[in-house]
Design an enzyme around this catalytic site. Structure first.
Site, PDB file in Angstrom:
ATOM      1  N   CYS A 247       0.861  -1.181   0.000  1.00  0.00           N
ATOM      2  CA  CYS A 247       0.000   0.000   0.000  1.00  0.00           C
ATOM      3  C   CYS A 247       0.896   1.230   0.000  1.00  0.00           C
ATOM      4  O   CYS A 247       1.675   1.409  -0.923  1.00  0.00           O
ATOM      5  CB  CYS A 247      -0.999  -0.019   1.148  1.00  0.00           C
ATOM      6  SG  CYS A 247      -0.275  -0.107   2.790  1.00  0.00           S
ATOM      7  N   ARG A 252      -2.233  -0.842   5.461  1.00  0.00           N
ATOM      8  CA  ARG A 252      -3.429  -1.402   4.829  1.00  0.00           C
ATOM      9  C   ARG A 252      -3.108  -2.757   4.206  1.00  0.00           C
ATOM     10  O   ARG A 252      -3.947  -3.652   4.168  1.00  0.00           O
ATOM     11  CB  ARG A 252      -3.961  -0.442   3.750  1.00  0.00           C
ATOM     12  CG  ARG A 252      -4.630   0.796   4.304  1.00  0.00           C
ATOM     13  CD  ARG A 252      -4.984   1.775   3.188  1.00  0.00           C
ATOM     14  NE  ARG A 252      -3.816   2.461   2.647  1.00  0.00           N
ATOM     15  CZ  ARG A 252      -3.839   3.282   1.602  1.00  0.00           C
ATOM     16  NH1 ARG A 252      -4.978   3.504   0.956  1.00  0.00           N
ATOM     17  NH2 ARG A 252      -2.752   3.889   1.193  1.00  0.00           N
TER      18      ARG A 252
END
Lengths: 298, 141
Positions: A247, A252
């Site tokens: 990410c 994430r």
């Protein structure tokens, strides 16, 4: 495994049901010997506002990262952190946090770099616990320091570095950022301009699967069937693929790493924690613009 | 009224004298001092500007009346660090003249001694708020 697993029916469908606990299970197990609850948040003060009774705080930024070099702490510092958090090598550690468990997933990933066997996530995280009106406290958790061995960090199994990513181009990769970051419209995630890079776009061949597709409205993980429909059906990944997820700084993608590895049972999934803040600023690194994965001829 | 420079020095020293854990406690106390929005803004969120540099939704509005700057900021309860930053800027800048606010040091975020306690990435939200306050003041002066 010190504390018996949560036998929740939803979890039993996952490849590794033992890595999740429900809010019901955790409330019923508060105070169980051998269980250590860890809160890991985006907001560094949130734990101090209120936390699950008995929980300790571990902050990804200030506890798990080195102060100078961009890297995680080493074995001695991790042993010291575990010790002052009351964690033993055989403890069952349940991690939860705000922001859909991003930082909790990231902390869990770091625990796995040090090979801690029994680490679980609270499905739904802090948000679900609070929404259900379960007990919280401001009281400081009194911790009895434990002995934790010094373990050499394993940077091979679950972690990918930039040269490995470069060599991986052409094999399965998952970009979990927003569509605008993927197609090159913006160098950063909405609301996070400070974590920017010099170029926008994605790593050649990476498929776009924004992390949130794996989560329900209440921040819990989707069912195995729903997850399979996305990653196996729609994206055509196979559980024996060698997959790298990334990410912008790896938080994430820790969430997606967790989904692929533990909920769907992929044999080899690595998180590229350098992620876009590194790749998008790396001199000469190949980048693709637009909504298609694209190809790169070496 | 104490100058912005003096207030900043005082607050910076207050943080600097504390250990990391107590710095967080002080920031949380300051977060609790952020005034509620007056009804004219609480009922009209459309008037407020979103601070995109902050990870949590922060909104602000600046009023200029008789050369004095009024600053209105709001952030959700579940974002106490952001509320703390908003409250610091409110305490440092609210009620000062347009010229004073526009001349406020650009390095406020660096002089609070919060890097070790809060982390560099998080402090950048404070920078975004400061820049937007100054821009609104310049527009409305």
């Amino acid at each position: 495994m010190t504390v018996p697993k949560d036998s929740n029916e939803k979890f039993s469908a996952y490849a590794h049901p033992e890595v999740l606990v429900s809010t019901e299970w955790l409330e019923a197990n508060l105070g169980t010997p051998g269980l250590v609850i860890v809160e890991s948040d985006e907001d560094v003060l949130l734990y101090d506002v209120s936390h699950i009774p008995g929980a300790v705080k571990i902050d990804w930024h200030t506890d798990l990262n080195q102060g100078v070099v961009r890297d995680y702490i080493q074995g001695p510092e991790f042993a010291e952190l575990a010790s002052r958090s009351g964690i033993k090598r055989e403890s069952t550690v349940v991690i939860y946090g705000d922001a859909s468990n991003w930082w909790a997933s990231y902390a869990l990933w770091v625990f796995k770099l040090f090979g801690h066997t029994d680490v679980r996530l609270l499905d739904g995280g802090r948000e679900k616990w609070i929404a259900e009106g379960r007990p919280v406290t401001k009281d400081e958790t009194v911790v009895e320091a434990t002995e934790y061995p010094i373990i050499e960090r394993d940077d091979v199994t679950d972690r990918a570095f930039r040269d490995q990513v470069q060599a991986h181009i052409g094999k399965p990769m998952v970009d979990v950022r927003s569509p605008q970051e993927y197609n090159g419209e913006r160098t950063h995630m909405p609301n996070y301009p400070q974590e920017s890079a010099l170029r926008a776009g994605h790593i050649p061949g990476a498929q776009s699967v924004p992390w949130a597709r794996a989560a329900n409205e209440d921040k819990t993980f989707k069912s195995r069937e729903e997850l399979e429909a996305i990653y196996l059906g729609e994206k055509g990944l196979k559980v024996d693929d060698d997959v790298i997820a990334y990410c912008r700084i790896g938080e994430r993608s820790s969430h997606t790493w967790f989904v692929l590895k533990y909920l769907l049972g992929f044999g080899k999934v690595r998180n590229y924690d350098g992620s876009w803040t590194e790749w998008g600023s790396l001199v000469g690194a190949p980048i693709v613009l637009g909504d298609e994965p694209g190809v790169f001829s070496k | 009224m104490t100058s912005i420079e003096q207030s900043l020095n005082d607050l910076g020293s207050e943080f600097a004298e504390l250990g990391v854990k107590d710095r967080l406690t002080l920031l949380l106390e300051i977060a609790g001092e952020l005034p509620e929005l007056p009804a004219r803004y609480a009922d009209h969120p459309d008037l407020l500007e979103r601070v995109e540099e902050c990870q949590s939704p922060v909104f602000l509005f600046v009023e200029v009346e008789n050369d004095r700057v009024g600053i209105f900021l709001t952030a959700p309860e579940e974002a106490p660090t952001t509320r703390g930053f908003a409250s610091i800027l409110h305490q440092l800048l609210n009620g000062h003249t347009v010229a004073e606010v526009l001349a406020a040091p650009e390095d406020i975020p660096d002089r609070l001694h919060l890097k070790d306690a809060v982390s560099l990435l998080r402090i950048n939200g404070l920078r975004g708020m400061l820049n937007r306050i100054k821009r609104q003041v310049a527009e409305k002066a």
